[in-house]
Design an enzyme around this catalytic site. Sequence first.
Site, PDB file in Angstrom:
ATOM      1  N   LYS A   1       5.232  34.172  17.215  1.00 23.30           N
ATOM      2  CA  LYS A   1       6.492  35.172  16.756  1.00 23.30           C
ATOM      3  C   LYS A   1       6.647  36.323  16.014  1.00 23.30           C
ATOM      4  CE  LYS A   1       6.911  29.620  16.803  1.00 23.30           C
ATOM      5  NZ  LYS A   1       6.998  28.248  15.545  1.00 23.30           N
TER       6      LYS A   1
ATOM      7  N   ARG B   1      -0.250  25.839  17.623  1.00 23.86           N
ATOM      8  CA  ARG B   1       0.451  25.366  18.548  1.00 23.86           C
ATOM      9  C   ARG B   1       0.418  26.962  19.336  1.00 23.86           C
ATOM     10  NH1 ARG B   1       4.804  26.617  20.915  1.00 23.86           N
ATOM     11  NH2 ARG B   1       5.603  25.446  22.556  1.00 23.86           N
TER      12      ARG B   1
HETATM   13  N1  PMM Z   1       7.870  26.399  18.091  1.00 17.49           N
HETATM   14  C1  PMM Z   1       8.436  26.891  19.781  1.00 17.49           C
HETATM   15  C2  PMM Z   1       8.010  25.557  20.903  1.00 17.49           C
HETATM   16  N2  PMM Z   1       7.772  24.929  20.557  1.00 17.49           N
HETATM   17  N3  PMM Z   1       6.975  23.085  18.702  1.00 17.49           N
HETATM   18  C3  PMM Z   1       6.466  23.019  17.112  1.00 17.49           C
HETATM   19  N4  PMM Z   1       5.651  21.138  17.105  1.00 17.49           N
HETATM   20  N5  PMM Z   1       6.357  23.477  16.575  1.00 17.49           N
HETATM   21  C4  PMM Z   1       6.061  25.097  16.581  1.00 17.49           C
HETATM   22  O1  PMM Z   1       6.654  26.086  16.147  1.00 17.49           O
HETATM   23  C5  PMM Z   1       7.146  25.819  18.105  1.00 17.49           C
HETATM   24  C6  PMM Z   1       7.725  24.080  19.121  1.00 17.49           C
HETATM   25  C7  PMM Z   1       8.795  28.554  19.943  1.00 17.49           C
HETATM   26  O2  PMM Z   1       7.415  28.925  21.120  1.00 17.49           O
HETATM   27  P1  PMM Z   1       8.059  29.184  22.179  1.00 17.49           P
HETATM   28  O3  PMM Z   1       8.717  29.613  22.503  1.00 17.49           O
HETATM   29  O4  PMM Z   1       6.919  30.252  22.632  1.00 17.49           O
HETATM   30  O5  PMM Z   1       6.649  28.447  22.994  1.00 17.49           O
END
Ligand code: PMM
Length: 272
Positions: free
Chosen positions: A213, A249
């Site tokens: 991020k 994650r």
């Molecule tokens: N961040 C993203 C997408 N899904 N789900 C949860 N539970 N927590 C998060 O911090 C989260 C998520 C955004 O990141 P990406 O686009 O790289 O998947």
Amino acid sequence: MPEPAPTLVMGVVNVTPDSFSDGGRWFDVDAAIAHGLELVAQGADILDVGGESTRPGAARVEPAEEIRRVVPVIRELAGRGIPISVDTMRAATAEAAVEAGAVIVNDVSAGLADSAMAPIAAASGARYVAMHWRGHSDRMDALAEYRDVAREVRDELAERVDALVRAGVDADRIILDPGLGFAKRGEQNWELLARLDEIGSLGFPVLVGASRKRFLGALLPDGAPVEDRDLPTAVLSALAAERGAWAVRVHDVGATRRALDVVAAWQAGRRG
Ligand code: PMM
């Protein structure tokens, strides 16, 4: 005292053409499946499959298109016995994903984006990740106003838990997530992490999603490629694990797996 369970690694499988962090490299269904299998080989405990990007400013995907992207990937990976979570804000997608074998619904809106989500999640019997969220990506940067970010995030999550339980979601199946980067500025993410135990004090497992991020990118030299955020991500995974996170994650599973192995060895040394 019982020993804390080791922190789980949730590997990200984005089936999107526009995810901010991996540039849509896994958009093709076969490529997404292959990527998921590679993440499991690197030590992922759970795969989080998503068909809609939540990057700041991202456009929404049509519901049918989201289902078309994620369901074949979930069916194949779940069929191989891999625990799958589906990253979606939509009840219809969650329902189709659980039908295809997903065991966790990861809803970044904690039920706020789709009023049908809570009853569908309740009926599905899946576990449910409720992430702190204040609005869709096109306006979330304007919603990052807090007097006390950790207290407000905790209180807003507690309100979501009440609403979810009222809608029939089993409290034992709820997992909370502070929602790093979602309506939070850099310093607010750091404060939330430093006060992660306040989210934990609600009594639910805590998932941390910091991988690649912007607030990690801000620690790197200007223009550093997004992959350079994987080492800071792995260090953050170790710190979150030490604070008792249920899972992290991440995109780069291998680095986080090694970091968590260090934490486990350190904790074993403490027990003697
Ligand atoms: N961040 C993203 C997408 N899904 N789900 C949860 N539970 N927590 C998060 O911090 C989260 C998520 C955004 O990141 P990406 O686009 O790289 O998947």
